[in-house]
Design an enzyme around this catalytic site. Structure first.
Site, PDB file in Angstrom:
ATOM      1  N   GLU A 175      -3.654   7.437  -4.276  1.00 18.14           N
ATOM      2  CA  GLU A 175      -3.594   6.183  -3.528  1.00 18.14           C
ATOM      3  C   GLU A 175      -3.334   5.009  -4.475  1.00 18.14           C
ATOM      4  OE1 GLU A 175      -7.264   4.463  -1.798  1.00 18.14           O
ATOM      5  OE2 GLU A 175      -6.181   4.495   0.097  1.00 18.14           O
ATOM      6  N   TYR A 194       0.844  -1.191   0.000  1.00 20.31           N
ATOM      7  CA  TYR A 194       0.000   0.000   0.000  1.00 20.31           C
ATOM      8  C   TYR A 194       0.880   1.241   0.000  1.00 20.31           C
ATOM      9  CZ  TYR A 194      -3.257   3.610   1.430  1.00 20.31           C
ATOM     10  OH  TYR A 194      -4.005   4.763   1.472  1.00 20.31           O
TER      11      TYR A 194
END
Ligand code: ADP
Ligand code: MG
Length: 398
Positions: free
Chosen positions: A207, A119
């Site tokens: 993101e 992530y």
């Protein structure tokens, strides 16, 4: 403003980020030629909607056993059959709400051999007043769960705006993500690339979930979600071009035409308030008394009668609205202007739900007089607390 994954990847690719080859389509007839442009033998058919959680999402029309909104397939025929099955149907994910979103566009992408899912995101960290990277080895899953259950697995690395991303920052990221060469060196370069894209394009969120390490040890951006700062869009006509209004709430589009700060929510009490702080407080107190707001709406400081009318019309056009609370503290905004706007809007569109009005501040007596003499069926309230209780009671009683 949000954009689709395939558009975000195109923006990042321009800056030199490693993304897979892919082709966006809107018609199943284009699926075969799209797939033929990719190397194969693994392809991924990805729903393009402005919401995450697509992989685990379910299509309303296809039943619980059908595959989700991101499908890995091993032949061109399967690309075509899956494209046919997915296009036009409604995908429900954790982020779409129960209504789901219609899939009008697919991204056919080269399939990756994934060794690890990580992530990585960039956002404005308000506690330090800087743009920061957020990194975790726990990619591919929902980061809120990681943050709640294993916060030690989330690393925040703020960037000094004077220096931008340094090699030391890049190395810290690579370490947080437990990367070895060649991924490590690639991560340092990618951090610089992403920061450049983020700041130059005035993004508010970037993101990448997941960022992957491939079987061959290289890294790749596998998913990308980008939001832009609306206040800076005027200097990015190329980004404005990417806007897909079919993905946006109609009420929000209408509100943006009138320069109103409006966000649709899923409760049943429509709110018209001046000032973002008072709007937040109004939403909180509605919750406190056991109901939910249907929207956030700040009509702003010096709103005109026309703007107030437009705002009131947007609220009344929402079929979920079972009652309306007007809560105005007149400072720069004058109560009489609000009252005139409300009366004008009701005359135009009618009023089918209870309306509670609380006015305080500049020209309050004139405002109340305008409302009283209008013949509108309005419940007057004395203060914020009283107003919230009255509207909640009116809606619950109805
Ligand atoms: P979402 O976050 O909306 O579910 P993603 O793009 O993150 O969508 O895809 C979900 C999952 O599907 C990823 O975590 C990854 O495991 C897999 N996936 C996505 N794109 C590819 C690809 N190009 N090749 C292989 N697997 C993929
Ligand atoms: Mg994802």
């Amino acid at each position: 403003m949000n954009i689709h994954e395939y558009q975000a990847k195109a923006v990042l690719k321009e800056y030199g980020a490693p993304v897979a080859a892919g082709v966006a389509i809107t018609d199943a007839g284009e699926a075969e030629s799209a797939a033929r442009q990719l190397p194969g033998p693994v392809y991924v058919v990805k729903s393009q909607i402005h919401a995450g959680g697509r992989g685990k999402g379910k299509f309303k029309e296809l039943g619980p056993d059908a595959k989700g909104g991101v499908r890995v397939v091993k032949s061109i025929e399967d690309v075509v059959s899956n494209a046919k099955e997915m296009l036009g149907n409604t995908l429900v994910t954790k982020q779409t709400g129960a209504a789901g979103k219609q899939v009008n566009r697919l991204y056919i992408e080269d399939g990756a051999a994934i060794a690890r899912e990580l992530y990585l995101s960039l956002l404005v960290d308000r506690t330090v007043g800087r743009v920061a990277f957020v990194a975790s080895t726990e990619g591919g899953m929902d980061i809120e769960t990681v943050a709640a259950e294993t916060p030690e697995k989330i690393h925040t690395i703020p960037i000094d705006p004077e220096t931008g991303v340094t090699d030391a920052d890049g190395n810290r990221l690579a370490e947080a993500l437990k990367l070895d060469e060649p991924a490590k060196a690639e991560m340092v370069a990618l951090a610089k690339t992403l920061y450049k894209a983020y700041t130059e394009k005035d993004m508010s969120l970037l993101e990448i979930n997941p960022l992957i390490v491939l079987d061959d040890g290289h890294i790749r951006v596998l998913d990308a979600k980008v939001s832009f700062d609306n206040n800076a869009l005027f200097r990015h006509p190329d980004i404005v071009e990417l806007r897909d209004t079919t993905e946006e709430d109609e009420k929000e589009i209408e509100a943006s035409k009138h320069d109103l700060a409006y966000i649709a929510l899923d409760g049943d009490i429509g709110c018209m308030v001046n000032g973002a702080g008072l709007a937040m407080a109004t939403m909180d107190i509605i919750k406190l008394y056991g109901a939910s707001p249907a929207n956030f709406l700040d009509v702003g400081g010096g709103a005109s009668k026309e703007k107030v009318t437009a705002a009131f019309k947007i609220i009344t056009a929402d079929p979920n609205v079972k009652g309306i609370l007007v809560n105005i503290f007149g400072g720069i905004m004058r109560c009489d202007v609000i009252a005139e706007g409300v009366v004008a809007a009701v005359k135009e569109v009618g009023l089918k739900v209870p309306l509670v009005v609380r006015l305080e501040g500049t020209n309050v007596d004139l405002g109340k007089k305008i409302i009283n003499e209008s013949g509108l069926d309005v419940v007057a309230a004395d203060d914020l607390d009283d107003a919230a209780q009255k509207i909640v009671a009116a809606v619950k009683g109805a």
